[in-house]
Scaffold this motif. Structure first.
Motif, PDB file in Angstrom:
ATOM      1  N   GLU A  83      38.746  11.725  -4.250  1.00 21.29           N
ATOM      2  CA  GLU A  83      39.668  11.847  -3.118  1.00 21.29           C
ATOM      3  C   GLU A  83      39.287  13.013  -2.217  1.00 21.29           C
ATOM      4  N   GLU A  84      38.792  14.099  -2.806  1.00 22.18           N
ATOM      5  CA  GLU A  84      38.377  15.259  -2.001  1.00 22.18           C
ATOM      6  C   GLU A  84      37.214  14.892  -1.098  1.00 22.18           C
ATOM      7  N   GLU A  85      36.258  14.146  -1.644  1.00 15.22           N
ATOM      8  CA  GLU A  85      35.108  13.739  -0.833  1.00 15.22           C
ATOM      9  C   GLU A  85      35.538  12.817   0.313  1.00 15.22           C
ATOM     10  N   ILE A  86      36.490  11.932   0.032  1.00 16.35           N
ATOM     11  CA  ILE A  86      36.986  11.032   1.069  1.00 16.35           C
ATOM     12  C   ILE A  86      37.708  11.835   2.156  1.00 16.35           C
ATOM     13  N   ALA A  87      38.466  12.840   1.754  1.00 17.87           N
ATOM     14  CA  ALA A  87      39.136  13.707   2.731  1.00 17.87           C
ATOM     15  C   ALA A  87      38.092  14.409   3.601  1.00 17.87           C
ATOM     16  N   GLY A  88      36.995  14.825   2.994  1.00 15.04           N
ATOM     17  CA  GLY A  88      35.936  15.470   3.761  1.00 15.04           C
ATOM     18  C   GLY A  88      35.277  14.523   4.744  1.00 15.04           C
ATOM     19  N   MET A  89      35.160  13.265   4.374  1.00 12.85           N
ATOM     20  CA  MET A  89      34.507  12.283   5.249  1.00 12.85           C
ATOM     21  C   MET A  89      35.408  11.902   6.425  1.00 12.85           C
ATOM     22  N   VAL A  90      36.724  11.728   6.195  1.00 13.94           N
ATOM     23  CA  VAL A  90      37.595  11.407   7.333  1.00 13.94           C
ATOM     24  C   VAL A  90      37.695  12.612   8.275  1.00 13.94           C
TER      25      VAL A  90
END
Ligand SMILES: [Zn+2]
Length: 122
Positions: A83-90
């Motif tokens: 989820e942290e990586e996805i937050a970084g991508m958005v």
């Protein structure tokens, strides 16, 4: 840090229930539905989080994995992410598709739960 919002959420619960029904009726074999490949099992181990619900086939705890898809991701498309990586991508200002997939590390049951478009919430 930006938080992640989701739109165009599609649930696959009906298909999941249908597959389990077919398994009970003998229309599907266990190896047809408990077919998580090496990549999926490794992702469940390394990136997955333990879910509240038990595996519908063997009763062991399920792991939830998140997979990202979309041309905006470049080479990251088709990979499992936290989820942290996805937050970084958005936070880069891009939108892409996230699949939630449940995986049973014990019997290799796996199923798509939802598909949705992720974007930056703020
Ligand atoms: Zn299982």
């Amino acid at each position: 840090m930006n938080s992640v919002a989701y739109k165009h959420v599609v649930s696959y619960e009906w298909e999941r229930a249908q597959h389990l029904r077919q398994l009970r009726l003998g229309q599907l074999q266990r190896e047809d539905v408990c077919d998580a490949d090496f990549l999926l099992r490794a992702a469940a181990r390394h990136h997955g989080v333990t879910m509240d619900r038990a595996c519908p086939v063997c009763g062991q705890p399920l792991r939830l994995t998140l997979w990202v898809y979309g041309s905006s991701l470049g080479r990251r498309a088709g990979s499992a992410r936290s989820e942290e990586e996805i937050a970084g991508m958005v936070a880069e200002g891009i939108e892409f598709t996230v699949h939630e997939v449940e995986v049973c590390p014990a019997c290799h049951w796996n199923h798509l739960l939802t598909a949705a478009t992720a974007y930056a919430a703020c």
